[in-house]
Design an enzyme around this catalytic site. Structure first.
Site, PDB file in Angstrom:
ATOM      1  N   TYR A  17       4.912 -41.736  21.848  1.00  0.00           N
ATOM      2  CA  TYR A  17       5.740 -42.043  23.007  1.00  0.00           C
ATOM      3  C   TYR A  17       6.335 -43.435  22.835  1.00  0.00           C
ATOM      4  O   TYR A  17       6.941 -43.727  21.825  1.00  0.00           O
ATOM      5  CB  TYR A  17       4.921 -41.882  24.292  1.00  0.00           C
ATOM      6  CG  TYR A  17       5.785 -41.813  25.529  1.00  0.00           C
ATOM      7  CD1 TYR A  17       6.813 -40.872  25.628  1.00  0.00           C
ATOM      8  CD2 TYR A  17       5.594 -42.678  26.596  1.00  0.00           C
ATOM      9  CE1 TYR A  17       7.627 -40.809  26.740  1.00  0.00           C
ATOM     10  CE2 TYR A  17       6.396 -42.618  27.723  1.00  0.00           C
ATOM     11  CZ  TYR A  17       7.419 -41.681  27.786  1.00  0.00           C
ATOM     12  OH  TYR A  17       8.218 -41.626  28.895  1.00  0.00           O
ATOM     13  N   ILE A  32      11.946  -4.786  34.997  1.00  0.00           N
ATOM     14  CA  ILE A  32      10.670  -5.103  34.357  1.00  0.00           C
ATOM     15  C   ILE A  32      10.050  -3.836  33.774  1.00  0.00           C
ATOM     16  O   ILE A  32       9.633  -2.945  34.519  1.00  0.00           O
ATOM     17  CB  ILE A  32       9.681  -5.740  35.353  1.00  0.00           C
ATOM     18  CG1 ILE A  32      10.295  -6.989  35.994  1.00  0.00           C
ATOM     19  CG2 ILE A  32       8.385  -6.096  34.652  1.00  0.00           C
ATOM     20  CD1 ILE A  32       9.436  -7.585  37.090  1.00  0.00           C
ATOM     21  N   LEU A  82       9.072  -0.656  35.565  1.00  0.00           N
ATOM     22  CA  LEU A  82       8.710  -0.875  36.961  1.00  0.00           C
ATOM     23  C   LEU A  82       9.904  -1.186  37.849  1.00  0.00           C
ATOM     24  O   LEU A  82       9.781  -1.181  39.072  1.00  0.00           O
ATOM     25  CB  LEU A  82       7.695  -2.023  37.060  1.00  0.00           C
ATOM     26  CG  LEU A  82       6.409  -1.834  36.253  1.00  0.00           C
ATOM     27  CD1 LEU A  82       5.558  -3.092  36.309  1.00  0.00           C
ATOM     28  CD2 LEU A  82       5.627  -0.641  36.784  1.00  0.00           C
ATOM     29  N   GLY A  83      11.049  -1.492  37.252  1.00  0.00           N
ATOM     30  CA  GLY A  83      12.246  -1.756  38.032  1.00  0.00           C
ATOM     31  C   GLY A  83      12.384  -3.209  38.444  1.00  0.00           C
ATOM     32  O   GLY A  83      11.868  -4.125  37.805  1.00  0.00           O
ATOM     33  N   LYS A 104       5.600 -11.602  25.900  1.00  0.00           N
ATOM     34  CA  LYS A 104       6.637 -11.643  24.859  1.00  0.00           C
ATOM     35  C   LYS A 104       6.491 -12.921  24.035  1.00  0.00           C
ATOM     36  O   LYS A 104       6.612 -12.897  22.800  1.00  0.00           O
ATOM     37  CB  LYS A 104       8.009 -11.598  25.517  1.00  0.00           C
ATOM     38  CG  LYS A 104       9.145 -11.349  24.556  1.00  0.00           C
ATOM     39  CD  LYS A 104       9.290  -9.872  24.263  1.00  0.00           C
ATOM     40  CE  LYS A 104      10.541  -9.579  23.476  1.00  0.00           C
ATOM     41  NZ  LYS A 104      10.943  -8.176  23.545  1.00  0.00           N
ATOM     42  N   ASP A 149      16.085  -6.022  25.022  1.00  0.00           N
ATOM     43  CA  ASP A 149      16.104  -4.674  25.596  1.00  0.00           C
ATOM     44  C   ASP A 149      17.296  -3.877  25.076  1.00  0.00           C
ATOM     45  O   ASP A 149      17.234  -2.651  24.970  1.00  0.00           O
ATOM     46  CB  ASP A 149      16.157  -4.755  27.125  1.00  0.00           C
ATOM     47  CG  ASP A 149      14.917  -5.394  27.704  1.00  0.00           C
ATOM     48  OD1 ASP A 149      13.818  -4.904  27.418  1.00  0.00           O
ATOM     49  OD2 ASP A 149      15.042  -6.398  28.413  1.00  0.00           O
ATOM     50  N   GLY A 191      22.176   3.049  29.456  1.00  0.00           N
ATOM     51  CA  GLY A 191      21.830   1.696  29.871  1.00  0.00           C
ATOM     52  C   GLY A 191      21.948   0.735  28.708  1.00  0.00           C
ATOM     53  O   GLY A 191      22.625   1.007  27.706  1.00  0.00           O
ATOM     54  N   ASN A 196       9.610   5.462  27.386  1.00  0.00           N
ATOM     55  CA  ASN A 196       8.229   4.996  27.512  1.00  0.00           C
ATOM     56  C   ASN A 196       7.806   5.004  28.970  1.00  0.00           C
ATOM     57  O   ASN A 196       8.620   4.714  29.852  1.00  0.00           O
ATOM     58  CB  ASN A 196       8.113   3.573  26.941  1.00  0.00           C
ATOM     59  CG  ASN A 196       7.607   3.575  25.521  1.00  0.00           C
ATOM     60  OD1 ASN A 196       6.664   4.278  25.200  1.00  0.00           O
ATOM     61  ND2 ASN A 196       8.250   2.801  24.667  1.00  0.00           N
ATOM     62  N   ASN A 256       9.692  -2.450  19.247  1.00  0.00           N
ATOM     63  CA  ASN A 256      10.550  -3.636  19.146  1.00  0.00           C
ATOM     64  C   ASN A 256       9.898  -4.797  18.422  1.00  0.00           C
ATOM     65  O   ASN A 256      10.591  -5.685  17.911  1.00  0.00           O
ATOM     66  CB  ASN A 256      10.973  -4.100  20.546  1.00  0.00           C
ATOM     67  CG  ASN A 256      12.029  -3.213  21.146  1.00  0.00           C
ATOM     68  OD1 ASN A 256      12.207  -2.073  20.727  1.00  0.00           O
ATOM     69  ND2 ASN A 256      12.744  -3.711  22.147  1.00  0.00           N
TER      70      ASN A 256
END
Length: 760
Positions: free
Chosen positions: A49, A86, A89-90, A104, A172, A206, A297, A329
């Site tokens: 620092y 998500i 789950l939407g 992730k 995605d 999508g 999935n 993925n």
């Protein structure tokens, strides 16, 4: 929340309570930040620092590219979401997405040694999201967008790519597309079909679906040969209902209006939609040798079993790990960013995505290494209809995919720091691979291929109960809890654990019909060692370890794990009384130290207090055998406080004699000694001894005494930040493992799997 069983993307089941506890135990969440420089003295702090930090500050102000040299920017990716899509789950909001984003970030680190931090942006407005992220460029080397709903995800990614000079990648969209493209390349290779003439139907318009067809077109499939479908049917030229600019870009001239009509005579089905979307009639209508990628999935559009019942000429892939050809993925994004970061790329373009897909396809066509083959029962996977995509734990991914991505970045002019020596770069990548999950994954996969009946001896203890349930949930086999049934069920209920599932049984010695048989077995072994028959009856009836060990010895179970309530040496003595040593072997303890970039086996950590030369040679052979069983080619260093005769001492002479014994035995692995630990592990220091027989750093360390082995492994674990598995108990005729007192349920599961795997 309920405690009902769930099945995730991997096909492994668990309860809500187990998932919550996993994220809550220890430090909440899945990430922490640790300094990479020493902070022990005032001078360290002054350099880190003020005032020392002013020097790199001025250097970066003069030349911004130096930020890659003096800060974490070159190895740091932000995982960013607003939580509008998500997983399955939407739209649950930005905060609810945080566990996923942390996960992730963990995958980035585990698979490609990319540091990552999650950022949750609390807005659904695309412009506000863009403005929040665009100014973060100086902090990161790349941006991974995640779980953002369509069509906003297209707008956000495109705009940020225009505004920022670092890679912006919405996984995605592109992750599924890249892995599917790799599988498609190999499927076409196997069926003799050509990219220029193949007919493809994609169901799901999508983010992932549109990315899939954009990438297959980049590979060379003509626009008119690809039909895109959504919930309203075929996206055709002239359609107005439910359209947007991203769908319209892929509209084709066709008379087909339904998915069934589109699939008549089609060669390929790409599904990123919902369970059941692909029917048996649709599969029958496809062309000969159809290629079916049912990637929804957790449940695919159609299962491999359903396809096999209809026709036997199909190649099928899913998103599930419990079927062949998993479109995962994790095969893509960590390695794509690794390559992009290492050349300081300004973007991730189509050429880099295509390079990743082609490299993955080529890797699947290569011979499978032992580390991957070890996860399969009885056969080595070979390129073919059931193996068109590499598996996530293939150790070659780290040294194969990033170089291909980096080369594409250089070829297309988006690399700011080209790699000069690509071979050296590949070696550096191999050294970065985290061995922890790879070692355990191979063991777990092997056990799943041949599930075992494992005794969890201390069945009334909550960690043992949790471990048993997790063991069964992960498909590793059957769990047998030893103890009083009412006590076990009460403890399970108090912990919120559901024992009402197949694969878990409870045994209480006092209620069993096997008591007499087990006591007689033990009496036969101990009658000349001072034990009476009534002693053996009492031991069998009252001690869960005796009961469990005899179950394994008599073949009523396949393996056993114990240790959380008693001293290791006490449990070991019980095992010795019940189970024979394997002929030609010696019982020893081997700890597996999983350090950054390397795995080291340390022996003997539990059994031999002060081994003589003959025993040291035996320990070396046993440890080398374990190394091979775990997938490593052993390089054994016989350790001492001295190196090749200096300084002299009686204990060093014992190690030297052990080496001479190994010489006489003509063993088939590398070994040498005596040598100090730093010489064994550091090739630069080993270079001072050109006569040393080791061709690389040692990966098996044979310690001169029990106490030094035990001290070393515990110090590695507590001070060195290493993960230590074990000690593994090897050399018995039947597989048993003893965990340390107070072990966590995850540690017990690991050891139970190792027992089922049988490292001896």
């Amino acid at each position: 929340m309920s405690s009902s069983g769930k099945k995730g993307k991997t096909g492994v089941s668990f309860t809500d309570q187990e998932a919550l506890l996993f994220h809550q135990e220890g430090k909440p969440g899945k990430l922490e930040i640790n300094p990479t420089k020493p902070m022990a003295t005032q001078r360290d702090l002054s350099l880190a620092y003020s005032p020392g930090v002013a020097v790199p500050v001025r250097a970066i102000a003069e030349d911004p590219s130096r930020a890659y040299d003096y800060t974490t920017r070159g190895n740091l990716v932000a995982v960013i979401s607003n939580g509008t899509a998500i997983l399955g789950l939407g739209n649950l909001g930005a905060l609810a997405s945080k566990p996923v984003m942390e996960g992730k970030a963990v995958l980035f680190k585990r698979f490609a040694d990319v540091d990552s931090i999650d950022l949750e942006v609390d807005t659904e407005d695309a412009d506000q999201f863009i403005n929040a992220v665009r100014y973060l460029g100086p902090s990161f080397g790349g941006i991974n967008l995640e779980d953002i709903k369509a069509p906003e995800c297209f707008i956000i990614e495109q705009r940020l790519r225009e505004l920022m000079d670092i890679p912006v990648f919405h996984d995605d969209q592109h992750g599924t597309a890249i892995i599917a493209a790799a599988g498609l390349i190999n499927s076409l290779h196997l069926t003799g079909k050509d990219l220029k003439s193949v007919r493809i139907v994609c169901n799901g318009a999508g983010a992932a679906g549109i990315a899939c067809i954009e990438l297959v077109k980049a590979l060379g499939v003509p626009h008119e040969n690809v039909i895109l479908c959504d919930t309203k049917g075929v996206i055709y030229q002239g359609r107005t209902d439910g359209m947007n600019q991203w769908k319209s870009a892929h509209a084709v001239k066709t008379d087909a209006r339904t998915l069934y009509e589109a699939l008549k005579g089609a060669d390929v089905f790409l599904g990123v939609s919902v369970k059941g979307a692909l029917t048996e009639d649709m599969v029958r209508a496809m062309a000969p040798n159809p290629i079916i990628f049912a990637m929804a999935n957790p449940d695919p559009e159609i299962t491999p079993e359903e396809v096999a019942a209809i026709r036997d000429d199909a190649i099928i892939a899913t998103g599930r790990s419990d079927y062949p050809n998993q479109v995962n993925n994790v095969l893509g994004f960590p390695y794509i960013f690794r390559g992009a970061l290492d050349v300081r790329a300004t973007t991730i373009n189509d050429a880099m995505k295509v390079a990743c897909a082609q490299a993955l396809a080529a890797l699947a066509r290569e011979e499978v290494p032992d580390e991957v083959a070890a996860a399969y029962r009885g056969s080595r996977p070979k390129f073919g209809p059931d193996y068109i995509i590499p598996v996530p734990f293939d150790p070659r991914l780290i040294s194969t995919i990033p170089p291909a991505v980096a080369q594409a970045a250089m070829d297309t002019g988006v690399a700011r720091r080209p790699i000069i020596d690509m071979d050296q770069y590949k070696h550096q990548l191999s050294a970065r691979r985290d061995p922890v999950a790879g070692t355990l994954q191979r063991i777990f996969s092997k056990v799943r291929q041949a599930p075992k009946r494992v005794v969890f001896a201390e069945g009334e203890e909550e960690p043992m109960i949790r471990a048993a349930v997790s063991f069964v949930s992960q498909g590793l086999g059957e769990a047998i809890l030893i103890g009083r049934e009412d006590e076990i069920r009460e403890a399970a209920a108090g912990a919120g654990v559901d024992l009402a599932r197949s694969g878990i049984s409870i045994q209480n010695a006092r209620n069993s019909t096997r008591n007499t048989d087990y006591a007689q077995y033990l009496y036969t072994r101990l009658q000349r060692k001072g034990y009476l028959l009534r002693d053996c009856h009492r031991m069998v009836n009252n001690d869960r370890n005796y009961w469990g060990a005899i179950m394994v010895a008599r073949g009523d179970a396949d393996a056993m794990v114990t240790g959380i309530t008693r001293n290791y040496s006490v449990a070991l003595d019980t095992m010795r009384q019940c189970i024979d040593t394997k002929p030609g072997h010696r019982v020893i303890g081997v700890s597996v130290a999983l350090c950054r970039g390397r795995t080291v086996l340390i022996a003997d950590t539990t059994v031999h207090d002060m081994p003589n030369a003959e025993e040291l040679a035996d320990i070396a052979e046993e440890a080398a055998h374990v190394a091979r069983r775990l997938g490593y080619e052993p390089r054994v260093a016989m350790l001492a406080y001295s190196t090749f005769g200096h300084p002299k001492g009686e204990r060093a002479e014992r190690v030297q004699e052990a080496v001479r014994i190994l010489d006489r035995r003509r063993v088939d692995f590398e070994y040498d000694g005596e040598m100090a630990a730093d010489v064994a592990l550091n090739m630069d220091k080993m270079a001072a001894y050109p006569f040393c027989r080791l061709t690389g750093p040692a990966n098996v360390l044979v310690m001169p005494a029990f106490h030094s082995a035990s001290i070393a492994t515990k110090m590695l674990q507590e001070l060195g930040g290493s993960t230590v598995i074990g000690p593994l108990l090897v050399g018995f005729d039947k597989p048993v493992q003893i965990v340390p007192m107070g072990a966590k349920d995850s540690d017990i599961v690991n050891m139970a799997a190792i027992a089922a795997y049988n490292v001896t």
